[in-house]
Design an enzyme around this catalytic site. Structure first.
Site, PDB file in Angstrom:
ATOM      1  NE  ARG A   1       3.811   8.933  13.543  1.00  0.00           N
ATOM      2  CZ  ARG A   1       4.028   9.815  14.502  1.00  0.00           C
ATOM      3  NH1 ARG A   1       4.051   9.426  15.745  1.00  0.00           N
ATOM      4  NH2 ARG A   1       4.209  11.091  14.222  1.00  0.00           N
TER       5      ARG A   1
ATOM      6  CE  LYS B   1       2.014  -4.750   6.480  1.00  0.00           C
ATOM      7  NZ  LYS B   1       1.717  -3.493   5.800  1.00  0.00           N
TER       8      LYS B   1
ATOM      9  NE  ARG C   1      -3.293   0.310   2.773  1.00  0.00           N
ATOM     10  CZ  ARG C   1      -2.947   0.838   3.960  1.00  0.00           C
ATOM     11  NH1 ARG C   1      -2.247   0.131   4.819  1.00  0.00           N
ATOM     12  NH2 ARG C   1      -3.297   2.056   4.274  1.00  0.00           N
TER      13      ARG C   1
END
Ligand code: BTN
Length: 328
Positions: A322, A186, A121
């Site tokens: 974030r 992640k 992305r």
């Protein structure tokens, strides 16, 4: 990795010793071609033990994608998915977008051992490596228009989180809009690209990348903390089972999304939301930052952020979220 190297890797994938002669005979190539193949495998980062009189052995076995094993595990999704496995290609999303333009039917899926131009992305590169990552894309057609598919990427996140949790990542959560994270690192990502009319019909190419095993080359290449399924689960992962499980779950969730929209999955998304009720900063494309408390998502997938002025809604796109106090 070239085709011979891939074939040699397949022959060595079980982690047992195989003589150069046996591999050459099985693959119908010369022993020196085997030697070059083994050299290429080693160059790609696999540790190979070579012992005179015994042959070659991969120090760590690798589970390579095998269409027959995956198809056997598709269960209720059998007949809904047409799967193609490729050793290497530019990007499974790019390939399926091209095919969608040419009228490919819903349910076509491509998985690859490696991508030369994997895309993430926000224009990022998505790094993958043979055996350490799982990368695939699925083409799905909708009667609704692209405008109504706003919550699709979040719905996909629910399917992905369900499967990764069941595979042992019991703490996996979702970071808006659709990253799968464990403890802020992640584990998997989703890239959805659309085609078609705003009013319908439309098509979506759903691309998924999962980090399966620790891989120093991948971690070095990315600019954010990452983790992988084997590390968080403490289990050896069979990528064929993982891919079949993901395809099964995607079919279920996509059917639900087509019938009832993201609203029907919203509560589950929120229960999986890693930043629910946390203080976050949203970075907008123009560089501005909005601080607030993450209050979940709306029925169309918009992030609900409580700021001093009340609840604001934010749609995905070129924004990044974030958690305050973290570096991601
Ligand atoms: C992200 O988190 O930035 C999204 C990552 C999506 C990566 C997958 S890997 C399979 C498919 N092909 C691509 O080129 N990208 C997606």
């Amino acid at each position: 990795m070239n085709n011979t190297a891939f074939q040699a890797l397949r022959a060595l994938s079980d982690g047992a010793f195989h003589s150069g002669e046996d591999i050459a005979r099985t693959l119908g190539i010369t022993r020196s071609a085997v030697w070059y193949g083994v050299r290429e495998i080693a160059g790609a980062g696999f540790e190979i033990e070579s012992v005179r009189g015994r042959g070659y052995r991969l120090k760590q076995p690798v589970s390579l994608l095998d269409p027959a094993s995956i198809l056997k595990l598709l269960g209720a999704a059998t007949g809904r998915i047409e799967l193609e496995i490729r050793e290497t290609l530019d990007s499974t999303n790019t390939q399926l977008m091209r095919r969608a333009e040419q009228g490919a039917t819903s349910g076509q899926a491509i998985a690859a051992e490696s991508q030369t131009a994997g895309r993430g992305r926000r224009g990022r590169v998505w790094h993958s490596r043979v055996g350490s990552t799982l990368v695939f894309s699925l083409l799905w057609r909708f009667t609704r228009g692209a405008r109504e598919l706003a919550g699709l990427s979040l719905a996909t996140g629910v399917a992905l989180a369900r499967v990764l949790r069941a595979a042992g990542a019991s703490e996996a959560g979702l970071k808006w809009p659709n990253d799968v994270v464990v403890d802020g690192s992640k584990l998997a990502g989703i890239l959805i690209e659309m085609q078609g009319d705003v009013l319908g019909p439309s098509a979506a190419v759903i691309g998924i990348g999962v980090n399966v095993r620790p891989d120093a080359r991948v971690s070095r290449a990315v600019d954010q903390p990452i983790t992988d399924l084997e590390t968080v689960s403490g289990l050896a992962v069979d990528r064929n089972e993982l891919l079949a499980g993901l395809l099964r779950e995607l079919v279920l969730v996509l059917d639900r999304f087509s019938d009832a929209g993201f609203a029907s999955l919203r509560d589950e998304w929120q229960a999986l939301h890693a930043q629910q009720e946390r203080r976050v900063t949203l970075l907008l494309p123009d560089g501005a930052a909005v601080k607030g408390i993450a209050r979940g998502v709306a029925d169309d997938g918009a992030l609900l952020l409580e700021t001093g002025g009340g609840i604001t809604r934010h749609h995905s796109g070129e924004i990044s979220l974030r958690e305050d106090g973290t570096a991601t």
